[in-house]
Enzyme design. Structure first.
Site, PDB file in Angstrom:
ATOM      1  CG  ASP A   1      -2.057   0.969   1.118  1.00  0.00           C
ATOM      2  OD1 ASP A   1      -2.435   1.318  -0.024  1.00  0.00           O
ATOM      3  OD2 ASP A   1      -2.577   1.393   2.161  1.00  0.00           O
TER       4      ASP A   1
ATOM      5  CG  ASN B   1      -7.884  -2.052  -5.045  1.00  0.00           C
ATOM      6  OD1 ASN B   1      -6.965  -2.848  -4.896  1.00  0.00           O
ATOM      7  ND2 ASN B   1      -8.133  -1.109  -4.141  1.00  0.00           N
TER       8      ASN B   1
HETATM    9  C1  IPE Z   1      -5.316  -2.755  -0.117  1.00  0.00           C
HETATM   10  O1  IPE Z   1      -5.061  -1.414  -0.237  1.00  0.00           O
HETATM   11  C2  IPE Z   1      -5.280  -3.410  -1.482  1.00  0.00           C
HETATM   12  C3  IPE Z   1      -3.968  -3.504  -2.113  1.00  0.00           C
HETATM   13  C4  IPE Z   1      -2.830  -3.153  -1.600  1.00  0.00           C
HETATM   14  C5  IPE Z   1      -3.994  -4.083  -3.431  1.00  0.00           C
HETATM   15  P1  IPE Z   1      -6.240  -0.333  -0.355  1.00  0.00           P
HETATM   16  O2  IPE Z   1      -5.570   0.975  -0.522  1.00  0.00           O
HETATM   17  O3  IPE Z   1      -7.192  -0.747  -1.412  1.00  0.00           O
HETATM   18  O4  IPE Z   1      -6.953  -0.473   1.064  1.00  0.00           O
HETATM   19  P2  IPE Z   1      -7.826   0.570   1.887  1.00  0.00           P
HETATM   20  O5  IPE Z   1      -8.835   1.135   0.939  1.00  0.00           O
HETATM   21  O6  IPE Z   1      -6.877   1.616   2.380  1.00  0.00           O
HETATM   22  O7  IPE Z   1      -8.415  -0.223   3.003  1.00  0.00           O
HETATM   23  C1  IPE Z   2      -1.647   0.195  -3.359  1.00  0.00           C
HETATM   24  O1  IPE Z   2      -1.418   1.558  -3.389  1.00  0.00           O
HETATM   25  C2  IPE Z   2      -1.785  -0.400  -4.734  1.00  0.00           C
HETATM   26  C3  IPE Z   2      -3.163  -0.784  -5.084  1.00  0.00           C
HETATM   27  C4  IPE Z   2      -4.203  -0.722  -4.297  1.00  0.00           C
HETATM   28  C5  IPE Z   2      -3.362  -1.256  -6.430  1.00  0.00           C
HETATM   29  P1  IPE Z   2      -2.637   2.577  -3.376  1.00  0.00           P
HETATM   30  O2  IPE Z   2      -3.031   2.875  -4.780  1.00  0.00           O
HETATM   31  O3  IPE Z   2      -3.739   2.122  -2.498  1.00  0.00           O
HETATM   32  O4  IPE Z   2      -1.905   3.837  -2.750  1.00  0.00           O
HETATM   33  P2  IPE Z   2      -2.506   4.855  -1.702  1.00  0.00           P
HETATM   34  O5  IPE Z   2      -2.977   4.052  -0.523  1.00  0.00           O
HETATM   35  O6  IPE Z   2      -3.632   5.555  -2.391  1.00  0.00           O
HETATM   36  O7  IPE Z   2      -1.363   5.751  -1.377  1.00  0.00           O
HETATM   37 MG    MG Z   3      -4.162   2.380  -0.495  1.00  0.00          MG
END
Ligand code: IPE
Ligand code: IPE
Ligand code: MG
Length: 236
Positions: free
Chosen positions: A12, A60
Site C-alpha cells: 500500500d 479496487n
Molecule cells: C489494499 O489497499 C489493497 C492492495 C494493496 C492491493 P487499499 O488501498 O485498497 O486499502 P484501503 O482502501 O486503504 O483499506
Molecule cells: C496500493 O497503493 C496499490 C493498489 C491498491 C493497487 P494505493 O493505490 O492504495 O496507494 P494509496 O494508498 O492511495 O497511497
Molecule cells: Mg491504499
C-alpha cells in the site's frame, strides 16, 4: 536465522508516494511494480518459500476507470516481459482471486506465466489479483459444499483440511507486512493469517526496499509465537 516460510505483503501507498512527489498516481504504481520485482527475488533468495502479494483487491474496482485501466495494462506488461526474470530464477508464479470481471488479455497473460513457471521449484510468488479474503472463504465453502453433495466424508474435517479449498493450497502466513501506514487488513488473506505476526510500517510501498524487508525479517525473528500455548521457558 529463523526465516518465515510464508510472507504476505499488502503493498500500500503507491498513490501517496506519487502525490507527494507531484506525480500522477500511475507513476506510483509503476514504481511499486519495480519494487515488487526486486523484493520478490530478494525474499525468495533469503529462504522465504512463499511470497504472497496484494496487487488488486475486489474492492479496487471502485476506483476511477483510468486508474483501473492503468493497473490492468501494467499487469499485462509485467507478466509478459518482466516476469521472464522470475522464470530464470526458478520462481513459480501463481494467482489468487476471481477471474470474473477481469479482461481477457489480463487473464491470458496470467495463464501464460502460470503455465511457463509451473514446474519451477525455487519459491512461489502468489499474486493476489481481483482478490478478496471473504470471497476466497465463500468460494472455498461453495467448493466444499459441492464435494459434500458428492458424498465426501466430513467427519473430523479440520481447519488444515480447509486449505485445500482455498485458491491455492499454501501454508499459513507467518509474517504479514503492510506498508503505507494504515493498520488494517483490507480483506486480505483472512483464513491464512490466523496466527500471523503483523508488521506495519509507514514506508510507502515504492520505498520498501531490501533493507526494509530485512528489518521486518529481523523483527520476526524476535517474536515469541505461542499459537495458544505457553513458551518453552515458562513450561520449564
Ligand atoms: C489494499 O489497499 C489493497 C492492495 C494493496 C492491493 P487499499 O488501498 O485498497 O486499502 P484501503 O482502501 O486503504 O483499506
Ligand atoms: C496500493 O497503493 C496499490 C493498489 C491498491 C493497487 P494505493 O493505490 O492504495 O496507494 P494509496 O494508498 O492511495 O497511497
Ligand atoms: Mg491504499
Amino acid at each position: 536465522m529463523n526465516v518465515p516460510k510464508h510472507v504476505a505483503i499488502i503493498m500500500d501507498g503507491n498513490g501517496r508516494w506519487a502525490t507527494k512527489k507531484g506525480l500522477k498516481r500511475s507513476e506510483g504504481h509503476l514504481e511499486g511494480s519495480k519494487t515488487l520485482e526486486k523484493l520478490a527475488i530478494h525474499a525468495l533468495g533469503m529462504g522465504v518459500e512463499v511470497l504472497s502479494v496484494y496487487a488488486f483487491s475486489t474492492d479496487n474496482f471502485k476506483r476511477s476507470k483510468d486508474e483501473v485501466d492503468y493497473l490492468m495494462n501494467l499487469f499485462v506488461k509485467m507478466f509478459k516481459t518482466k516476469f521472464d526474470k522470475f522464470n530464470k530464477k526458478g520462481i513459480k508464479v501463481m494467482f489468487s482471486g476471481r477471474k470474473i470481471n477481469l479482461r481477457e488479455d489480463v487473464i491470458k497473460s496470467m495463464e501464460e506465466i502460470e503455465e511457463k513457471t509451473k514446474e519451477n521449484t525455487s519459491g512461489i510468488l502468489n499474486i493476489c489479483l481481483n482478490y478478496g479474503g471473504q470471497e476466497e472463504i465463500i468460494d472455498g465453502a461453495i467448493k466444499l459444499a459441492k464435494d459434500i453433495n458428492n458424498g465426501i466424508d466430513i467427519n473430523n474435517f479440520t481447519r488444515e483440511d480447509f486449505y485445500k479449498y482455498l485458491y491455492n493450497e499454501l501454508p499459513p502466513i507467518d509474517l504479514l507486512i503492510r506498508t503505507g501506514g494504515e493498520q488494517r487488513v483490507s480483506n486480505f488473506m483472512l483464513y491464512q493469517m490466523s496466527y500471523s505476526e503483523f508488521y506495519f510500517t509507514n514506508t510507502l510501498f515504492p520505498d520498501f526496499d531490501k533493507s526494509e524487508l530485512n528489518k521486518s525479517l529481523f523483527m520476526y525473528e524476535n517474536r515469541d509465537r505461542r499459537f495458544g500455548g505457553i513458551n518453552d521457558i515458562e513450561n520449564g
